[in-house]
Enzyme design. Structure first.
Site, mmCIF file in Angstrom:
data_model
loop_
_atom_site.group_PDB
_atom_site.id
_atom_site.type_symbol
_atom_site.label_atom_id
_atom_site.label_comp_id
_atom_site.label_asym_id
_atom_site.label_seq_id
_atom_site.Cartn_x
_atom_site.Cartn_y
_atom_site.Cartn_z
ATOM 1 N N CYS A 253 -16.168 1.477 1.016
ATOM 2 C CA CYS A 253 -14.990 0.650 1.316
ATOM 3 C C CYS A 253 -14.550 0.784 2.769
ATOM 4 O O CYS A 253 -13.852 -0.076 3.281
ATOM 5 C CB CYS A 253 -13.862 0.990 0.357
ATOM 6 S SG CYS A 253 -13.261 2.684 0.471
ATOM 7 N N HIS B 192 -7.488 0.699 -6.228
ATOM 8 C CA HIS B 192 -7.659 -0.165 -5.048
ATOM 9 C C HIS B 192 -8.353 -1.467 -5.504
ATOM 10 O O HIS B 192 -9.504 -1.722 -5.168
ATOM 11 C CB HIS B 192 -8.498 0.570 -4.000
ATOM 12 C CG HIS B 192 -8.436 -0.009 -2.624
ATOM 13 N ND1 HIS B 192 -7.620 -1.087 -2.290
ATOM 14 C CD2 HIS B 192 -9.093 0.321 -1.475
ATOM 15 C CE1 HIS B 192 -7.783 -1.367 -1.003
ATOM 16 N NE2 HIS B 192 -8.658 -0.539 -0.486
ATOM 17 N N ASP C 105 -17.297 7.289 -1.034
ATOM 18 C CA ASP C 105 -16.016 7.110 -0.343
ATOM 19 C C ASP C 105 -15.660 8.444 0.302
ATOM 20 O O ASP C 105 -16.286 9.481 0.012
ATOM 21 C CB ASP C 105 -14.965 6.691 -1.399
ATOM 22 C CG ASP C 105 -13.598 6.337 -0.825
ATOM 23 O OD1 ASP C 105 -13.484 6.160 0.406
ATOM 24 O OD2 ASP C 105 -12.638 6.221 -1.624
ATOM 25 N N ARG D 165 -13.402 -8.883 2.107
ATOM 26 C CA ARG D 165 -11.990 -8.636 1.793
ATOM 27 C C ARG D 165 -11.178 -9.877 2.154
ATOM 28 O O ARG D 165 -10.288 -10.292 1.419
ATOM 29 C CB ARG D 165 -11.453 -7.433 2.595
ATOM 30 C CG ARG D 165 -11.998 -6.079 2.215
ATOM 31 C CD ARG D 165 -11.474 -5.596 0.888
ATOM 32 N NE ARG D 165 -10.022 -5.504 0.810
ATOM 33 C CZ ARG D 165 -9.303 -4.458 1.235
ATOM 34 N NH1 ARG D 165 -9.887 -3.408 1.764
ATOM 35 N NH2 ARG D 165 -7.986 -4.447 1.099
ATOM 36 N N ARG E 16 0.885 -1.180 0.000
ATOM 37 C CA ARG E 16 0.000 0.000 0.000
ATOM 38 C C ARG E 16 0.911 1.215 0.000
ATOM 39 O O ARG E 16 1.727 1.401 0.907
ATOM 40 C CB ARG E 16 -0.895 -0.002 1.239
ATOM 41 C CG ARG E 16 -1.551 1.339 1.491
ATOM 42 C CD ARG E 16 -2.645 1.297 2.506
ATOM 43 N NE ARG E 16 -3.812 0.610 1.985
ATOM 44 C CZ ARG E 16 -5.030 0.673 2.531
ATOM 45 N NH1 ARG E 16 -5.224 1.385 3.614
ATOM 46 N NH2 ARG E 16 -6.031 0.019 1.997
ATOM 47 N N GLN F 42 -10.171 -4.066 -3.077
ATOM 48 C CA GLN F 42 -11.454 -3.649 -2.528
ATOM 49 C C GLN F 42 -12.586 -3.907 -3.512
ATOM 50 O O GLN F 42 -13.629 -4.452 -3.141
ATOM 51 C CB GLN F 42 -11.400 -2.147 -2.182
ATOM 52 C CG GLN F 42 -12.685 -1.633 -1.565
ATOM 53 C CD GLN F 42 -12.933 -2.175 -0.171
ATOM 54 O OE1 GLN F 42 -12.086 -2.065 0.697
ATOM 55 N NE2 GLN F 42 -14.096 -2.786 0.051
HETATM 56 N N1 NVA Z 1 -10.034 6.524 -1.246
HETATM 57 C C1 NVA Z 1 -9.616 6.156 0.078
HETATM 58 C C2 NVA Z 1 -9.847 4.688 0.309
HETATM 59 C C3 NVA Z 1 -9.455 4.196 1.668
HETATM 60 C C4 NVA Z 1 -9.593 2.705 1.815
HETATM 61 C C5 NVA Z 1 -8.156 6.513 0.290
HETATM 62 O O1 NVA Z 1 -7.357 6.317 -0.646
HETATM 63 O O2 NVA Z 1 -7.795 7.001 1.366
HETATM 64 N N1 CP Z 2 -11.083 -0.266 2.772
HETATM 65 C C1 CP Z 2 -9.795 -0.312 3.159
HETATM 66 O O1 CP Z 2 -8.886 -0.578 2.365
HETATM 67 O O2 CP Z 2 -9.628 -0.114 4.487
HETATM 68 P P1 CP Z 2 -8.253 0.153 5.251
HETATM 69 O O3 CP Z 2 -7.759 1.497 4.806
HETATM 70 O O4 CP Z 2 -8.622 0.120 6.697
HETATM 71 O O5 CP Z 2 -7.277 -0.927 4.891
#
Ligand code: NVA
Ligand code: CP
Length: 311
Positions: free
Chosen positions: A264, A135, A224, A292, A108, A138
């Site tokens: 998500c 992502h 989101d 997930r 990540r 997800q």
């Molecule tokens: N769009 C959000 C998703 C978090 C799981 C982010 O990138 O922070």
């Molecule tokens: N939805 C998701 O990826 O959650 P986290 O940021 O908690 O991993």
């Protein structure tokens, strides 16, 4: 000398075909059933997953770490702060070293290009656990959840209300791969850039200025956070720009009567969704979060073992 085939990676949704997704959804269903019945399934005994986090996480860390253990393997957590990545060791060198010791990498991070660089130097499969651009894990779990709740997604309409972000980009790629439609409604300045998504054409998404119009007749409504990780400096401007992009009871009322709501997570009630919707009867967010775990177990099985027969 036999040459080992190059590792498959999962860096964006369009990396897999529709046929591969059908396999993954079947395996997810079976793996979930075995887990729920407390039957042990350890195909990845002695295999090691390395998880690299350059951004915060609850679900992604939990689901990959628990998932790997439940498949009989081990998961190791690394972050930028405590590893040499944070002190400037090249990502390619990191990939080469991990490839010599471990079997699978989940990362990540910020730029997609970093994940691409890591994968190019890795002998073992690399999974994108979220970048600024995508992502895929997800949306893999989200589509499994839709199928579980409502049946096939082909031909259905998904609505994206809000930022043209990593989740939105992934939904659009998924629509083309799995043949459904995405209605996108974003405030000015936060629109999608479909030319950057490697699409074959523009036939699987449609842009709407009005989120209510986007929701009309839809089968799945999703939103989101207004400010994704890495964009915190823009928070104040985003709060103003997104004020009319909260999924509320009125939007759900114009969607199909059996429409589901997904997020998500983490969610901000009163911003991108009302409490009434996310905690209401059409919301499937807890199944979505749980899936997930199951979907990524199927993904890790596929990347390491190839097609295991659907039971
Ligand atoms: N769009 C959000 C998703 C978090 C799981 C982010 O990138 O922070
Ligand atoms: N939805 C998701 O990826 O959650 P986290 O940021 O908690 O991993």
């Amino acid at each position: 000398m036999t040459v080992k085939p190059a590792a498959r990676h999962y860096l964006q949704f369009r990396d897999f075909t529709r046929d591969e997704y059908n396999h993954l959804f079947e395996r997810t269903r079976w793996i979930k059933g075995e887990f729920k019945a407390y039957r042990r399934y350890w195909p990845l005994a002695d295999r090691t997953l390395v998880m690299i986090f350059e951004k915060a996480s609850t679900r992604t860390r939990l689901s990959f770490e628990a998932g790997m253990q439940q498949l009989g393997g081990t998961a190791i957590y690394l972050n930028t702060r405590d590893s040499q990545l944070g002190r400037g060791e090249p990502v390619e060198d990191t990939a080469r070293v991990i490839s010599r010791m471990c079997d699978l990498i989940m990362i990540r991070t910020f730029e997609q290009s970093m994940v691409e660089q890591l994968a190019a130097a890795s002998r073992v499969p690399v999974i994108n656990g979220l970048t600024n651009e995508y992502h895929p894990c997800q949306v893999l779990a989200d589509i499994f959840t839709f199928i579980e709740q409502r049946g096939p997604i082909a031909g259905k309409t998904v609505v994206w209300v809000g930022d043209g972000n990593n989740m939105c980009n992934t939904w659009i790629q998924a629509a083309e791969t799995l043949d459904f439609k995405v209605h996108v409604s974003s405030p000015p300045g936060y629109e999608i850039h479909p030319d950057q998504l490697g699409l074959k054409d523009d036939s699987h998404f449609q842009v709407f200025a009005d989120p209510m119009a986007a929701c009309r007749g839809a089968h799945l409504v999703t939103s989101d956070v207004w400010t994704s990780m890495g964009f915190e400096a823009e928070n104040e401007a985003r709060m103003k720009a997104f004020a009319d992009y909260c999924v509320d009871e009125e939007m759900m009322a114009v969607a199909a009567p059996d429409a589901v709501y997904m997020h998500c997570l983490p969610a901000h009630r009163g911003e991108e969704v009302t409490a009434g919707v996310i905690d209401g009867p059409q919301s499937v967010v807890w199944d979505e979060a749980e899936n997930r775990l199951h979907a990524q177990k199927a993904l890790m099985e596929y990347l390491l073992l190839g097609r295991v027969d659907v039971k």
